[in-house]
Design a protein around this motif. Structure first.
Motif, PDB file in Angstrom:
ATOM      1  N   UNK A  30       0.925  -1.352  -0.183  1.00  0.00           N
ATOM      2  CA  UNK A  30       0.019   0.070  -0.072  1.00  0.00           C
ATOM      3  C   UNK A  30       1.008   1.341   0.126  1.00  0.00           C
ATOM      4  N   UNK A  31       0.431   2.315  -0.850  1.00  0.00           N
ATOM      5  CA  UNK A  31       1.438   3.541  -0.814  1.00  0.00           C
ATOM      6  C   UNK A  31       0.302   4.434  -1.014  1.00  0.00           C
ATOM      7  N   UNK A  32       0.725   5.682  -0.323  1.00  0.00           N
ATOM      8  CA  UNK A  32      -0.162   6.871  -0.898  1.00  0.00           C
ATOM      9  C   UNK A  32       0.773   8.139  -0.693  1.00  0.00           C
ATOM     10  N   UNK A  33       0.458   9.256  -1.408  1.00  0.00           N
ATOM     11  CA  UNK A  33       1.222  10.381  -1.802  1.00  0.00           C
ATOM     12  C   UNK A  33       0.204  11.561  -1.852  1.00  0.00           C
ATOM     13  N   UNK A  34       0.902  12.860  -1.282  1.00  0.00           N
ATOM     14  CA  UNK A  34      -0.082  13.760  -1.133  1.00  0.00           C
ATOM     15  C   UNK A  34      -0.210  14.510  -2.698  1.00  0.00           C
ATOM     16  N   UNK A  35       0.565  14.258  -3.436  1.00  0.00           N
ATOM     17  CA  UNK A  35       0.722  14.753  -4.724  1.00  0.00           C
ATOM     18  C   UNK A  35       1.607  16.002  -4.858  1.00  0.00           C
ATOM     19  N   UNK A 238      -4.228  -7.566  -8.231  1.00  0.00           N
ATOM     20  CA  UNK A 238      -5.356  -6.563  -8.145  1.00  0.00           C
ATOM     21  C   UNK A 238      -4.917  -5.285  -7.828  1.00  0.00           C
ATOM     22  N   UNK A 239      -5.516  -4.182  -8.470  1.00  0.00           N
ATOM     23  CA  UNK A 239      -5.093  -2.858  -7.979  1.00  0.00           C
ATOM     24  C   UNK A 239      -6.319  -2.182  -7.536  1.00  0.00           C
ATOM     25  N   UNK A 240      -6.330  -1.385  -6.433  1.00  0.00           N
ATOM     26  CA  UNK A 240      -7.083  -0.582  -5.884  1.00  0.00           C
ATOM     27  C   UNK A 240      -6.856   0.803  -5.723  1.00  0.00           C
ATOM     28  N   UNK A 241      -7.050   1.652  -6.270  1.00  0.00           N
ATOM     29  CA  UNK A 241      -6.403   2.808  -6.395  1.00  0.00           C
ATOM     30  C   UNK A 241      -7.704   4.331  -6.322  1.00  0.00           C
ATOM     31  N   UNK A 268       2.672   4.763  -8.125  1.00  0.00           N
ATOM     32  CA  UNK A 268       2.540   5.941  -7.509  1.00  0.00           C
ATOM     33  C   UNK A 268       3.403   7.142  -8.028  1.00  0.00           C
ATOM     34  N   UNK A 269       4.837   6.993  -8.024  1.00  0.00           N
ATOM     35  CA  UNK A 269       5.618   7.862  -8.701  1.00  0.00           C
ATOM     36  C   UNK A 269       5.319   8.336  -9.967  1.00  0.00           C
ATOM     37  N   UNK A 277      -2.003  16.259  -9.510  1.00  0.00           N
ATOM     38  CA  UNK A 277      -3.129  17.327  -9.222  1.00  0.00           C
ATOM     39  C   UNK A 277      -3.816  16.884  -7.893  1.00  0.00           C
ATOM     40  N   UNK A 278      -3.870  15.708  -7.820  1.00  0.00           N
ATOM     41  CA  UNK A 278      -4.582  15.066  -6.616  1.00  0.00           C
ATOM     42  C   UNK A 278      -3.699  14.070  -5.767  1.00  0.00           C
ATOM     43  N   UNK A 279      -4.257  13.803  -4.457  1.00  0.00           N
ATOM     44  CA  UNK A 279      -3.799  12.978  -3.931  1.00  0.00           C
ATOM     45  C   UNK A 279      -3.753  11.518  -4.498  1.00  0.00           C
ATOM     46  N   UNK A 280      -2.723  10.808  -4.287  1.00  0.00           N
ATOM     47  CA  UNK A 280      -2.467   9.243  -5.080  1.00  0.00           C
ATOM     48  C   UNK A 280      -2.517   8.207  -4.022  1.00  0.00           C
ATOM     49  N   UNK A 281      -3.170   7.186  -4.207  1.00  0.00           N
ATOM     50  CA  UNK A 281      -3.064   6.075  -3.261  1.00  0.00           C
ATOM     51  C   UNK A 281      -3.390   4.968  -4.036  1.00  0.00           C
TER      52      UNK A 281
END
Length: 288
Positions: A30-35, A238-241, A268-269, A277-281
């Motif tokens: 799992x990974x998240x980035x504020x953008x 499977x990818x949930x994003x 994500x990168x 432009x948006x948060x990416x998770x």
């Protein structure tokens, strides 16, 4: 796009003429980035193990067997003024944690879980958000998407509302590979695309492409999530994003990343570099 049930062969092997269930191992990341432009992250992700004893939080990266337990992965993208967007997505994932253990005691061990459980969960989350919006002015109008995969030893339960997405990537027996979007975007623009009123190019560049017509909260008294169950095969990915990922990566490019066995950090990168432009998770799930 046709939102259809996808079938595959049962995961079993023959041993002395007797069908024996194969132990399924799942790897996730799992990974998240504020953008690049947002100041706060309104996305949330969740990774849980659920068995007869209750719920167990998982790390953002790991592997586990499906024997005697289920694994739950979810992504929620919040929306609303002030800090209510991140509060909305947090309500969504916390409600999963609080609601599903009661079902697991009777369901996971006997594999009798049905899709009504998921419908009830989404109704419960929606009611919770409405309650907070009525009680606190700063929460008025807040809402969230929610896309969730619940892996049992013999099948996958899938639920979704909003414009986050769930994909499945599978290598074909003849060397052909395919990436399938398992969810439909609950947006006005996506509805126009499905109706043939606009092209894919027009949909991707439409100024209202992020305008939702379905979400949790956001003043909706009732919600109608997409729910289904399907089989999975060894080797499936499977990818949930959240939409911050798909805003930067075309499906054709995403299929290439999945084919090359790219990890979730690379996905994500790429999304943040191209768009941001948006948060990416994202949660990447591999069936071993």
């Amino acid at each position: 796009f046709e939102f259809a049930t996808i079938l595959s062969e049962e995961k079993s092997k023959s041993e002395g003429g007797k069908e024996v269930e194969v132990d399924v191992v799942v790897e996730w990341n799992c990974q998240t980035d504020v953008g690049r432009f947002r100041k706060k992250n309104e996305d949330e992700f969740l990774a849980l193990s659920l068995d007869c004893e209750g719920v167990h939080f998982l790390g953002s990266k790991g592997s586990a067997s499906l024997e005697g337990s289920g694994l739950i992965f979810a992504v929620s993208d919040g929306m609303g003024g002030a800090r209510s967007g991140e509060f909305a997505s947090r309500i969504a994932v916390e409600k999963i944690t609080g609601s599903l253990p009661a079902h697991s005691r009777s369901g996971v061990a006997g594999y009798k879980m049905d899709l009504n459980v998921l419908n009830e969960l989404y109704q419960s989350i929606n009611s919770e958000m409405i309650k907070f919006a009525d009680a606190y002015p700063e929460c008025k109008g807040m809402g969230a998407t929610l896309s969730m995969c619940w892996l049992l030893s013999d099948r996958l339960l899938l639920s979704h509302i909003g414009d986050s997405r769930i994909y499945r990537y599978r290598e074909g027996s003849s060397g052909q590979s395919s990436l399938i979007q398992l969810t439909e975007d609950d947006t006005r623009v996506a509805a126009m695309l499905r109706a043939g009123k606009i092209s894919k190019y027009e949909a991707r560049n439409h100024p209202m492409k992020n305008m939702l017509n379905k979400a949790l909260g956001a003043g909706n008294q009732f919600v109608d999530p997409q729910v289904k169950e399907m089989k999975f095969d060894s080797g499936d990915r499977f990818l949930i994003c959240s939409d911050g990922v798909t805003d930067g990566i075309l499906d054709s490019e995403l299929e290439g990343l999945m084919r090359n066995r790219s990890d979730v950090e690379s996905i994500i990168e790429c999304a943040v570099r191209v768009s941001g432009r948006d948060n990416a998770t994202a949660i990447l799930i591999d069936i071993i």
